[in-house]
Motif scaffolding. Structure first.
Motif, mmCIF file in Angstrom:
data_model
loop_
_atom_site.group_PDB
_atom_site.id
_atom_site.type_symbol
_atom_site.label_atom_id
_atom_site.label_comp_id
_atom_site.label_asym_id
_atom_site.label_seq_id
_atom_site.Cartn_x
_atom_site.Cartn_y
_atom_site.Cartn_z
ATOM 1 N N THR A 37 1.862 35.303 -19.572
ATOM 2 C CA THR A 37 2.083 36.155 -20.744
ATOM 3 C C THR A 37 1.885 37.608 -20.353
ATOM 4 O O THR A 37 0.937 37.952 -19.648
ATOM 5 C CB THR A 37 1.110 35.800 -21.889
ATOM 6 O OG1 THR A 37 1.317 34.429 -22.267
ATOM 7 C CG2 THR A 37 1.331 36.695 -23.102
ATOM 8 N N LYS A 38 2.811 38.461 -20.810
ATOM 9 C CA LYS A 38 2.690 39.885 -20.558
ATOM 10 C C LYS A 38 3.156 40.679 -21.777
ATOM 11 O O LYS A 38 4.252 40.464 -22.282
ATOM 12 C CB LYS A 38 3.515 40.301 -19.340
ATOM 13 C CG LYS A 38 3.470 41.806 -19.048
ATOM 14 C CD LYS A 38 2.055 42.291 -18.749
ATOM 15 C CE LYS A 38 2.001 43.784 -18.520
ATOM 16 N NZ LYS A 38 0.613 44.260 -18.278
ATOM 17 N N ARG A 39 2.274 41.579 -22.235
ATOM 18 C CA ARG A 39 2.612 42.448 -23.363
ATOM 19 C C ARG A 39 2.598 43.894 -22.897
ATOM 20 O O ARG A 39 1.806 44.275 -22.044
ATOM 21 C CB ARG A 39 1.613 42.257 -24.508
ATOM 22 C CG ARG A 39 1.544 40.834 -25.035
ATOM 23 C CD ARG A 39 0.526 40.705 -26.165
ATOM 24 N NE ARG A 39 0.380 39.317 -26.585
ATOM 25 C CZ ARG A 39 -0.467 38.463 -26.055
ATOM 26 N NH1 ARG A 39 -1.263 38.863 -25.053
ATOM 27 N NH2 ARG A 39 -0.529 37.217 -26.484
ATOM 28 N N PHE A 40 3.462 44.685 -23.501
ATOM 29 C CA PHE A 40 3.492 46.119 -23.240
ATOM 30 C C PHE A 40 3.191 46.859 -24.538
ATOM 31 O O PHE A 40 3.643 46.467 -25.614
ATOM 32 C CB PHE A 40 4.857 46.548 -22.702
ATOM 33 C CG PHE A 40 5.159 46.018 -21.331
ATOM 34 C CD1 PHE A 40 4.593 46.594 -20.206
ATOM 35 C CD2 PHE A 40 6.008 44.930 -21.159
ATOM 36 C CE1 PHE A 40 4.867 46.116 -18.937
ATOM 37 C CE2 PHE A 40 6.295 44.440 -19.896
ATOM 38 C CZ PHE A 40 5.714 45.030 -18.783
ATOM 39 N N THR A 48 5.879 41.772 -26.630
ATOM 40 C CA THR A 48 5.603 40.632 -25.755
ATOM 41 C C THR A 48 6.835 40.379 -24.903
ATOM 42 O O THR A 48 7.833 39.855 -25.375
ATOM 43 C CB THR A 48 5.241 39.374 -26.565
ATOM 44 O OG1 THR A 48 4.097 39.650 -27.381
ATOM 45 C CG2 THR A 48 4.936 38.202 -25.642
ATOM 46 N N ALA A 49 6.765 40.769 -23.645
ATOM 47 C CA ALA A 49 7.909 40.622 -22.738
ATOM 48 C C ALA A 49 8.018 39.209 -22.191
ATOM 49 O O ALA A 49 9.113 38.684 -22.002
ATOM 50 C CB ALA A 49 7.790 41.622 -21.599
ATOM 51 N N GLY A 72 13.052 39.117 -20.473
ATOM 52 C CA GLY A 72 11.786 38.939 -19.778
ATOM 53 C C GLY A 72 11.923 38.488 -18.341
ATOM 54 O O GLY A 72 10.921 38.223 -17.669
ATOM 55 N N LYS A 73 13.163 38.421 -17.823
ATOM 56 C CA LYS A 73 13.375 37.940 -16.448
ATOM 57 C C LYS A 73 12.667 38.823 -15.431
ATOM 58 O O LYS A 73 11.952 38.342 -14.561
ATOM 59 C CB LYS A 73 14.870 37.901 -16.109
ATOM 60 C CG LYS A 73 15.737 37.121 -17.054
ATOM 61 C CD LYS A 73 17.160 37.005 -16.534
ATOM 62 C CE LYS A 73 17.838 38.353 -16.289
ATOM 63 N NZ LYS A 73 18.038 39.152 -17.510
ATOM 64 N N THR A 74 12.910 40.127 -15.539
ATOM 65 C CA THR A 74 12.353 41.052 -14.553
ATOM 66 C C THR A 74 10.828 41.050 -14.593
ATOM 67 O O THR A 74 10.163 41.052 -13.553
ATOM 68 C CB THR A 74 12.885 42.476 -14.784
ATOM 69 O OG1 THR A 74 14.300 42.476 -14.596
ATOM 70 C CG2 THR A 74 12.251 43.466 -13.830
ATOM 71 N N THR A 75 10.272 41.032 -15.797
ATOM 72 C CA THR A 75 8.812 41.019 -15.920
ATOM 73 C C THR A 75 8.238 39.726 -15.342
ATOM 74 O O THR A 75 7.183 39.735 -14.698
ATOM 75 C CB THR A 75 8.382 41.178 -17.379
ATOM 76 O OG1 THR A 75 8.916 42.402 -17.895
ATOM 77 C CG2 THR A 75 6.869 41.199 -17.511
ATOM 78 N N THR A 76 8.932 38.619 -15.557
ATOM 79 C CA THR A 76 8.486 37.345 -14.995
ATOM 80 C C THR A 76 8.476 37.409 -13.469
ATOM 81 O O THR A 76 7.493 37.032 -12.820
ATOM 82 C CB THR A 76 9.394 36.200 -15.464
ATOM 83 O OG1 THR A 76 9.315 36.092 -16.895
ATOM 84 C CG2 THR A 76 8.976 34.879 -14.837
ATOM 85 N N ASP A 348 17.657 44.079 -16.515
ATOM 86 C CA ASP A 348 16.787 43.650 -17.591
ATOM 87 C C ASP A 348 15.747 44.727 -17.866
ATOM 88 O O ASP A 348 15.020 45.133 -16.991
ATOM 89 C CB ASP A 348 16.111 42.352 -17.146
ATOM 90 C CG ASP A 348 15.301 41.698 -18.234
ATOM 91 O OD1 ASP A 348 15.062 42.359 -19.248
ATOM 92 O OD2 ASP A 348 14.927 40.538 -18.052
ATOM 93 N N SER A 349 15.685 45.187 -19.083
ATOM 94 C CA SER A 349 14.733 46.253 -19.405
ATOM 95 C C SER A 349 13.308 45.758 -19.467
ATOM 96 O O SER A 349 12.376 46.545 -19.558
ATOM 97 C CB SER A 349 15.122 46.893 -20.746
ATOM 98 O OG SER A 349 15.080 45.934 -21.788
ATOM 99 N N ARG A 350 13.130 44.461 -19.446
ATOM 100 C CA ARG A 350 11.776 43.932 -19.441
ATOM 101 C C ARG A 350 11.577 43.015 -18.251
ATOM 102 O O ARG A 350 10.776 42.149 -18.276
ATOM 103 C CB ARG A 350 11.490 43.182 -20.738
ATOM 104 C CG ARG A 350 11.516 44.074 -21.957
ATOM 105 C CD ARG A 350 10.936 43.389 -23.176
ATOM 106 N NE ARG A 350 11.488 42.061 -23.376
ATOM 107 C CZ ARG A 350 11.717 41.537 -24.562
ATOM 108 N NH1 ARG A 350 11.483 42.228 -25.653
ATOM 109 N NH2 ARG A 350 12.188 40.326 -24.702
#
Length: 350
Positions: A37-40, A48-49, A72-76, A348-350
């Motif tokens: 889990t990642k939130r910005f 929540t990305a 959320g691909k990039t953040t993952t 992906d912006s996230r």
């Protein structure tokens, strides 16, 4: 079809007739993610990305990671690589917790990330391969034969002694990929590997990438907007939307979960008036005319198909051919996410 409907469809009894990959659940995972889990942002409205993502990738498999921009691909990927610190969850690479022993976990991991300069442009192509082998802990002379093969496989042999800054965008992309494969990495992450390549180069890359992965037993995670690449190279596809995984299966099984809902008809007898009537009464998704022959694609179910053929019979239209339009990965993606992935707008912006 929603993601819930997809899940229900893929639990049907016909699954027993589908050939699935061998169960490797008893082997140590190449990548194991639990509850990521990642939130910005902070305050009352954080974004929540990545929302409680769990994922297991077996050694030697090639997994495509898909999702619309902002899914959320990039953040993952960056969370798995340690470039982003998640708020919750664990990541293990080849059984090693990245939070507890990052150096050990990432010792045999490499990545090619979109938007990042993945090579040194003042160095030649061959010097880049040698450099990245070195920082990967490999004596470059010991893998010189591998580098020669990579140069041949990606059509870079004639440019081996040319500084990367003097190459075209497509060539630079090939160098980036070759650099990732130049060391002894067991796990590689490839973000948009075919971006900037022409059709012929993209086809070559797909073929050679699949061959290299199989020869070396690599585990690869490929994030791409190019559905053809994912279908050709990946054993399995994970689709994300709104920070969650909405589908995780082989391409064949994903496509099987969606019924055919379109037909392609070809006829030399479709005049403008008949075509206008068909457009008025049916969902015509494509219509082309070449050398007096018209090809229609009509989105409809079987009942609608019978109505369409009855209409054409009344108008004395002779059909030269009729075919069902099988759903492809793009169709599955659109159904699950409501987004069209054929265009690429920079990542992906996230």
């Amino acid at each position: 079809m929603t993601s819930d409907q997809y899940a229900a469809a893929t639990r049907s009894p016909t699954d027993t007739d589908v050939e699935r990959p061998a169960d490797r659940s008893t082997e140590p995972a190449a990548i194991a993610v639990e509850g990521l889990t990642k939130r910005f942002g902070s305050g009352d409205d954080p974004v929540t990305a990545v929302d409680d993502v769990s994922l297991r990738i077996d050694p030697g498999s090639v997994v495509g990671l898909l999702g619309p921009n902002g899914a959320g691909k990039t953040t993952t990927i960056k969370s798995i690589l340690g470039m982003v610190l998640p708020d919750a969850g664990t990541v293990r690479i080849q059984g090693v917790d990245v939070a507890e022993a990052p150096r050990q976990a990432y010792a045999r991991v490499d990545a090619m990330l979109e938007g990042a300069r993945n090579d040194y442009w003042r160095l030649t192509v061959r010097e880049n391969l040698r450099y990245f082998a070195t920082i990967g802990g490999v004596a470059p002379d010991s893998v010189a034969d591998r580098h020669d093969r990579l140069l041949d496989q990606f059509g870079l042999a004639e440019k081996a002694d040319v500084p990367v800054r003097n190459l075209s965008r497509g060539m630079k992309q090939k160098v980036s990929l070759a650099s990732v494969l130049a060391s002894d990495a067991d796990v590689v992450f490839l973000d948009e590997p075919t971006l900037g390549l022409d059709v012929e180069s993209s086809l070559t890359l797909r073929r050679e990438l699949r061959r290299i992965v199989e020869e070396r037993g690599l585990t690869a995670v490929i994030s791409s907007h190019d559905m053809d690449v994912v279908e050709a190279v990946c054993d399995r596809v994970v689709i994300m939307n709104d920070g969650r995984i909405v589908a995780d299966d082989t391409v064949a099984n994903l496509r099987q979960g969606f019924e055919t809902s379109a037909f392609r008809l070809t006829s030399p007898d479709l005049d403008a008036d008949t075509l206008a009537t068909v457009r008025d009464r049916f969902d015509v998704t494509d219509a082309t005319t070449r050398e007096g022959t018209t090809t229609l694609e009509v989105a409809t179910d079987s009942d609608g198909f019978y109505e369409l053929t009855a209409l054409l019979r009344e108008r004395n239209v002779t059909l030269a051919s009729v075919a069902t339009v099988e759903p492809d990965l793009e169709d599955v993606f659109v159904e699950l996410t409501g987004e069209n992935e054929t265009g690429h707008d920079g990542g992906d912006s996230r």
